[in-house]
Design an enzyme around this catalytic site. Structure first.
Site, short mmCIF file in Angstrom:
data_model
loop_
_atom_site.label_atom_id
_atom_site.label_comp_id
_atom_site.label_asym_id
_atom_site.label_seq_id
_atom_site.Cartn_x
_atom_site.Cartn_y
_atom_site.Cartn_z
N CYS A 15 93.16 -13.13 14.20
CA CYS A 15 91.82 -13.29 14.75
C CYS A 15 91.07 -14.37 14.00
CB CYS A 15 91.07 -11.97 14.61
SG CYS A 15 91.95 -10.64 15.39
N ARG A 57 93.07 -18.82 17.67
CA ARG A 57 93.65 -17.75 16.85
C ARG A 57 93.72 -16.43 17.61
NH1 ARG A 57 93.62 -18.97 11.47
NH2 ARG A 57 93.68 -16.75 10.96
N TRP A 68 92.52 -11.03 18.84
CA TRP A 68 93.84 -11.04 19.50
C TRP A 68 94.32 -9.61 19.42
CZ3 TRP A 68 98.97 -9.89 18.97
CH2 TRP A 68 99.89 -10.61 19.74
N ASN A 106 90.26 -9.38 9.99
CA ASN A 106 91.50 -10.00 10.48
C ASN A 106 92.65 -9.44 9.64
OD1 ASN A 106 93.62 -11.56 11.32
ND2 ASN A 106 92.97 -13.41 10.24
N GLY A 107 93.55 -8.71 10.26
CA GLY A 107 94.65 -8.12 9.51
C GLY A 107 95.02 -6.75 10.03
N GLU A 109 114.17 -26.08 20.77
CA GLU A 109 112.73 -26.32 20.71
C GLU A 109 112.13 -26.54 22.10
OE1 GLU A 109 108.76 -27.14 19.83
OE2 GLU A 109 110.32 -25.84 19.01
N LYS A 168 109.17 -24.37 24.09
CA LYS A 168 107.95 -24.96 24.68
C LYS A 168 107.77 -24.48 26.13
CE LYS A 168 106.02 -26.06 21.76
NZ LYS A 168 106.80 -25.75 20.62
N GLU A 180 106.86 -20.71 26.15
CA GLU A 180 105.56 -20.24 25.64
C GLU A 180 104.37 -20.72 26.45
OE1 GLU A 180 104.39 -21.41 21.69
OE2 GLU A 180 105.83 -23.06 21.72
N HIS A 190 131.61 -19.52 27.69
CA HIS A 190 132.04 -18.28 27.02
C HIS A 190 131.17 -17.10 27.43
CE1 HIS A 190 134.78 -20.68 24.67
NE2 HIS A 190 133.79 -21.48 24.33
N LYS A 248 97.77 -19.29 17.63
CA LYS A 248 98.27 -20.46 16.92
C LYS A 248 98.82 -20.14 15.56
CE LYS A 248 98.85 -24.89 16.32
NZ LYS A 248 99.90 -25.55 17.07
C1 AGP Z 1 105.05 -23.00 18.43
O1 AGP Z 1 104.63 -23.71 19.49
C2 AGP Z 1 104.38 -21.72 18.19
N1 AGP Z 1 103.00 -21.87 18.11
C3 AGP Z 1 104.94 -20.92 17.03
O2 AGP Z 1 106.30 -20.71 17.27
C4 AGP Z 1 104.80 -21.57 15.65
O3 AGP Z 1 105.64 -22.66 15.52
C5 AGP Z 1 105.16 -20.52 14.59
O4 AGP Z 1 104.25 -19.46 14.71
C6 AGP Z 1 105.10 -21.12 13.19
O5 AGP Z 1 103.81 -21.52 12.88
P1 AGP Z 1 103.56 -22.44 11.59
O6 AGP Z 1 104.28 -23.74 11.79
O7 AGP Z 1 102.07 -22.60 11.54
O8 AGP Z 1 104.08 -21.69 10.40
#
Ligand code: AGP
Length: 610
Positions: A6, A31, A78, A104-105, A487, A491, A494, A510, A605
């Site tokens: 959060c 966040r 969140w 937050n936590g 990767e 993308k 997500e 396989h 994020k």
């Molecule tokens: C990637 O697009 C995501 N937001 C997520 O996988 C991110 O890479 C992961 O949470 C790691 O975050 P960081 O690089 O801030 O440690």
């Protein structure tokens, strides 16, 4: 557990407290963005508590123009425990209406505390946070002052818990805020006759550029004119603020509809900035000799990261092994934290993290520090937790990355790994490193990226034609292309919610090829001359089963069947161009489906809890 990722803001001593809180929450919305709230207290004793389900824009509407005051706290949530709702939104208030708290936590033992101390209290929400604020009021009723009650409750929270707390006592006439943290990030912004609190400096760059770090276990008392830090034993702590020179406008979207496309387009500039920051006029690499000596003293590198950063680590392994000649392992942080492999005699740890706050990675760093091993954090956020707690830090200088889907941080991390690998190889007098003309190669990469983003229109069309309505897709590649396939698949997953797998193309036959049917999108990445023919035959195998293929090929390997042709760059740097096409395919697929590209569902994020 209620609120694992959060955004928290607070202010004391400013007549425009409401606007500062709402602006700060807008900057922290990446966040968590399913519900939010503010509590503001005015000089005339008027208090305002406004909470709303949804985005900060919805909260701002609810706040309207009538909420004024000089002290306040705010939160964007969140949700994990308790649905997004007004009742579960923060701030939470004690039954007697005295204390207001944002958090937050995760509080591990909230249920036990509730049962032991608060059996007769009427709760308004399902959150662990409300248990904490009710408990503070409980001890205040027993005669403790606000700070003593706060500290008493902190002593009862179990050690598995993580928290950033911001507390307000509405009966306090001196506009005091109380703050404490463990694991979750929190900063104090210092101003002239006012002070602010925020989860991330970006939230307050419009009012100050000077921030104070808070260490785990400290309790901080903040008034407009003072910031008093106490350690866990109650001793006063003196600390100098650090200056953040990021310009607030860097976090603006400008003419872009979404930050993700802005950040994709910024990648050529990120490459050029890294050249300026890490090379002097003569081409010497500007990385501290201590770090170079410490990392070259290691017999094995351990790269630890999560999500996209983990994928950048996979490419880093290629660079450290092929340019610096050091054996390198790459580990998923959340796995490594509780299942540490057999380590070599002289390990060196590299943490890749855009935010510098990812709890999974931090948990490993805490263990690595306990074991006394050297570590380096490669991050985009100066003074972040993983930067502060590692032995060394290298920065990405990529500017704020706002979109949840990481793009420019991924390419920035790979470029910094390449620069470090060259420095290490050169120090070991390795020919391959000396012949690796990285400044020239990064310039080629920057120009190549520019060409790809300039031609983004063709990718927009491909996304519509091939990924328009699909529910699943596959990326395939071999070697370093497989690293990028993972990767690019993340993308697409997500931001467009298409079930996508990145796959070693030789592995398809396989088993997984059973999932290929008429129209299944398969995106092949082909940049390595050694394996190109093999990947192309794998493409034939899926075409034979009805797949709808997009092939992304390096210029020297391209045929007229390839939809995207990548500019020629160094074989170990091809991920820096091939991933751009994957980023754009994800962006357009999400946009064409009308999704909020920057704030995908269920994500945030910076993942600040394990
Ligand atoms: C990637 O697009 C995501 N937001 C997520 O996988 C991110 O890479 C992961 O949470 C790691 O975050 P960081 O690089 O801030 O440690």
């Amino acid at each position: 557990m209620d609120n694992i990722m959060c955004g928290i803001v607070g202010v004391t001593g400013r007549q425009d407290a409401t606007e500062i809180l709402l602006h700060g929450l807008e900057k922290l919305e990446y966040r968590g963005y399913d519900s939010a709230g503010i509590f503001v207290s005015a000089e005339d004793g008027q208090n305002y508590l406004v909470k709303e389900k949804g985005r900060i824009a919805d909260l701002r509407q609810e706040v309207g123009d009538d909420v004024h005051g000089s002290t306040g706290i705010g939160h964007t949530r969140w949700a994990t425990h308790g649905v997004p709702s007004r009742d579960n939104a923060h701030p939470h208030v004690s039954e007697d209406g005295r204390f207001y708290l944002v958090h937050n936590g995760v509080i591990g033992n909230f249920a036990q505390l509730k049962a032991e101390y608060l059996a007769d209290v009427n709760f308004k929400s399902e959150t662990d946070t409300e248990v904490i604020v009710q408990l503070i009021a409980h001890f205040a009723k027993e005669g403790m002052d606000a700070k003593a009650a706060f500290k008493k409750v902190l002593s009862l929270v179990d050690t598995s818990s993580s928290y950033a707390f911001l507390l307000m006592d509405s009966q306090a006439k001196d506009h005091t805020l109380y703050v404490a943290k463990r694991k979750s990030p929190l900063l104090i912004g210092v101003g002239k006759d006012f002070n602010v609190v925020c989860s991330d400096a970006m939230a307050m760059l419009n009012v100050t550029h000077d921030f104070l770090e808070i260490a785990d276990g400290e309790v901080v008392t903040i008034t407009p004119a003072s910031v008093d830090i106490e350690d866990a034993e109650g001793n006063k702590v003196e600390r100098a603020p650090f200056h953040v020179d990021t310009d607030a406008s860097a976090a603006e979207k400008g003419a872009y509809e979404f930050y993700m496309l802005k950040e994709i387009d910024e990648q050529p500039a990120v490459m050029r900035t890294l050249e300026q920051k890490y090379f002097d006029e003569a081409g010497n690499i500007l990385i501290d000799q201590d770090l170079r000596d410490a990392i070259n003293a290691a017999d094995r590198l351990y790269i630890v990261a999560a999500g996209t950063s983990y994928h950048a680590g996979l490419v880093g392994k290629e660079l450290f092994e092929k340019i610096a000649g050091v054996p390198t392992e790459v580990h998923v942080a959340s796995e490594f934290a509780y299942n540490m492999p057999l380590l070599s005699a002289k390990p060196f740890f590299i943490f890749l993290t855009q935010s510098g706050e990812t709890a999974d990675s931090r948990e490993v760093l805490v263990n690595v520090n306990k074991l006394g091993y050297p570590s380096l954090t490669i991050t985009n956020v100066p003074n972040s937790t993983l930067s502060r707690e590692a032995s060394y830090t290298l920065l990405l200088h990529a500017g704020p990355e706002i979109a949840v889907a990481s793009t420019k941080a991924y390419t920035g991390q790979i470029a910094v790994e390449a620069i470090l690998a060259k420095a290490m190889g050169q120090d070991k007098d390795l020919e391959v490193a000396k012949n690796f003309d990285l400044t020239g190669e990064l310039t080629k990469v920057a120009n190549g990226m520019q060409a790809l983003v300039d031609e983004k229109g063709q990718v927009e069309k491909l996304a519509a034609d091939v990924l328009g309505t699909t529910r699943n897709a596959f990326y395939i590649g071999r070697g370093i292309d497989y690293d990028v396939a993972l990767e690019a698949a993340l993308k697409l997953k997500e931001v467009s919610y298409v079930q996508t797998e990145g796959f070693a193309s030789g592995e398809l036959k396989h088993g997984t090829i059973a999932l290929i049917e008429k129209g299944t999108p398969v995106i092949a990445i082909i940049t390595d001359p050694k394996t190109a023919a093999h990947t192309r035959s794998n493409v034939q195998e899926v075409v034979a089963r009805g797949a709808n293929v997009i092939s992304i090929a390096a210029e020297g390997l391209a045929t007229d069947k390839d939809q995207i042709v990548l500019p020629e760059v160094h074989p170990l740097l091809t991920p820096l161009v091939s991933v751009v096409s994957g980023q754009l395919l994800a962006y357009y697929t999400s946009k064409q489906r009308g999704y909020d590209v920057d704030k995908p569902r269920n994500l945030a994020k910076s993942v600040t809890v394990e």
